[in-house]
Design an enzyme around this catalytic site. Structure first.
Site, PDB file in Angstrom:
ATOM      1  N   CYS A 265       0.777  -1.160  -0.157  1.00 16.75           N
ATOM      2  CA  CYS A 265      -0.048   0.021  -0.076  1.00 16.75           C
ATOM      3  C   CYS A 265       0.931   1.299  -0.131  1.00 16.75           C
ATOM      4  CB  CYS A 265      -0.949  -0.012   1.232  1.00 16.75           C
ATOM      5  SG  CYS A 265      -0.104  -0.109   2.840  1.00 16.75           S
ATOM      6  N   ARG A 270      -2.395  -0.867   5.378  1.00 20.37           N
ATOM      7  CA  ARG A 270      -3.407  -1.310   4.924  1.00 20.37           C
ATOM      8  C   ARG A 270      -3.239  -2.624   4.007  1.00 20.37           C
ATOM      9  NH1 ARG A 270      -4.968   3.802   1.246  1.00 20.37           N
ATOM     10  NH2 ARG A 270      -2.576   4.053   1.461  1.00 20.37           N
TER      11      ARG A 270
END
Lengths: 318, 152
Positions: A265, A270
């Protein structure tokens, strides 16, 4: 009391795994617990004798202090898990100190939860896994679901009895962590970009409202499939069913069973959430999180990028 | 440690309060500040377009400044809004509110840009988060410098 609450006799998993229909469909149901399960575990006193330690890991360094699950301890992704000097995670000695101080032994069951659909919780779980901690689980739905269900929070300071001593175990990065060089060597194999579509295409170099983690160039690693992390989650922050996850990653993104996958990410939090889904919910054996992610790749010298909504290609000769 | 003499008295006192504490207690003090951040007046909650987002913060922070005529001359009023899930951001906004609200534009513009560093929180909250905090002060000063909207 929940019948799953018996202690395993062999001492491999000190706290029994949760069994329910949703989790049973996943490749590794032992990696998730529900809010109900955790509430029952707390009521049964599992945190009192060191079998279970509940860890909160949030984006905001003070959120835990504003109210946390009773008996839980805080692990902060910046101040606890990152090394002060080297831009890297802490080493085995520092992790042993941290774990011991939090009341964690090598055979403790650790349940991690956090804000923002468990981004930092999944990240902390991934770091625990770098150190080979055997039994670390994620609270499905995280902090928000716990609160939405009206479950108890407290601002009382958790009285922690340090564990008898966590062994010094050096990190084993290779199985689940990719460095930039690994990603270059990964050319031709599947990559999953979990950022927003605007970050993927290069319109944005950061998430809306996060410019301090910006980069010089926008775009994605050539050939990476775009699957924003949130598509793996329901609106209440829990993971989607196995069937839905298969439709997403095997169907839409085109992964195939047995693939060697790298997820990334912007700073690796994430993509920890997606790493967890691929590794433990869908059962891919080889999934690595590229924690350098776009803050490294988008600023790195002599690496190729692709711009726009197409996946793009690695330059020939790479 | 000494406090920069350039700080206005209320802010200097807050900085001193932080500096006198051990590092972990500074976090507790910041949490206390986060709880005391006043809510926006209704005229502003009903008009979110009057607020400006500080995008450098990890969590959403909105702010505006107004000028107000008083017997002592024209002073600046500060208004902040941040969600309860962002106590670090709220805490820092609250420090600025208590330290700067009601001062003159000149006094606010004279606050050194490195004032957030003087709180001694950088190690406890991490340099990355500290950048978000510094951005709030920067935005307040920029708003004050770029002209003020008269109070409604």
């Amino acid at each position: 009391m929940c019948p799953g609450w018996a202690v395993y006799g062999r001492g491999i998993m000190p706290v029994a795994v949760e069994t329910n229909e949703k989790f049973a469909a996943y490749a590794h149901p032992e990696r998730l617990v529900s809010t109900e399960w955790l509430a029952e575990a707390l009521a049964a006193g599992a945190t009192k004798d060191g079998r279970l330690v509940v860890v909160e890991s949030d984006e905001d360094v003070l959120l835990y202090e504003s109210g946390h699950i009773p008996g839980s301890v805080k692990v902060d992704w910046h101040t606890d898990l990152n090394d002060d000097v080297q831009r890297d995670y802490i080493d085995g000695a520092a992790f042993a100190l941290l774990a011991t101080a939090k009341g964690i032994s090598r055979d403790t069951t650790v349940v991690v939860y956090g804000d923002k659909s468990n981004w930092w919780a999944a990240y902390a779980l991934w770091v625990f896994t770098l150190f080979g901690h055997d039994d670390v689980r994620l609270l499905d739905g995280g902090r928000d679901k716990w609160i939405a269900e009206g479950r108890e929070l407290t601002t009382d300071r958790t009285e922690v009895t340090p564990s008898a001593g966590y062994p010094v175990v050096e990190r084993n990065d290779a199985p689940i962590r990719a460095y930039k060089e690994d990603v270059l060597a990964h050319a031709g194999k599947p990559l999953i970009d979990v950022r927003s579509p605007e970050e993927y295409s290069g319109e944005r170099t950061h998430m809306p409202a996060y410019p301090q983690e910006g980069t010089l160039r926008g775009g994605h690693i050539p050939t990476a499939a775009s699957v924003p992390w949130a598509r793996a989650a329901e609106s209440d922050g829990t993971y989607r069913s196995r069937e839905e996850l298969e439709a997403l990653y095997l169907g839409e993104a085109g992964l195939q069973a047995g693939d060697d996958v790298v997820a990334y990410c912007r700073i690796g939090e994430r993509s920890s959430h997606t790493w967890f889904a691929l590794k433990y919910l869908l059962g891919f054996e080889t999934v690595r999180n590229y924690d350098g992610s776009w803050t490294e790749w988008g600023n790195a010298v002599r690496v190729p990028i692709a711009v726009g909504t197409e996946r793009g290609e690695w330059p020939t000769g790479n | 440690m000494t406090t920069s003499p350039a700080l206005p008295p209320a802010l200097a006192e807050i900085v001193n309060d932080f500096q006198e504490l051990e590092e972990r207690d500074r976090l507790t003090l910041l949490l206390e500040f986060s709880r005391s951040l006043p809510a926006l007046p209704e005229r502003l909650t009903n008009h979110p377009e009057l607020l400006e987002q500080v995008v450098e913060c990890q969590s959403p922070l909105f702010l505006t400044v107004e000028s107000e005529k008083t017997d002592d001359g024209e002073v600046i009023r500060l208004f902040f809004q941040a969600p309860p899930e962002a106590p670090t951001t709220r805490g820092f906004a609250s420090v600025l509110f208590e330290g700067l609200d009601g001062l003159t534009a000149e006094q606010i513009l004279a606050v050194p840009d490195d004032m957030p560093d003087q709180l001694g929180l950088t190690r406890a909250i991490s340099p990355l988060r500290m950048r978000g905090m510094s951005a709030i002060l920067g935005r307040v000063k920029r708003k004050v410098a770029s002209g003020l909207r008269p109070a409604a």
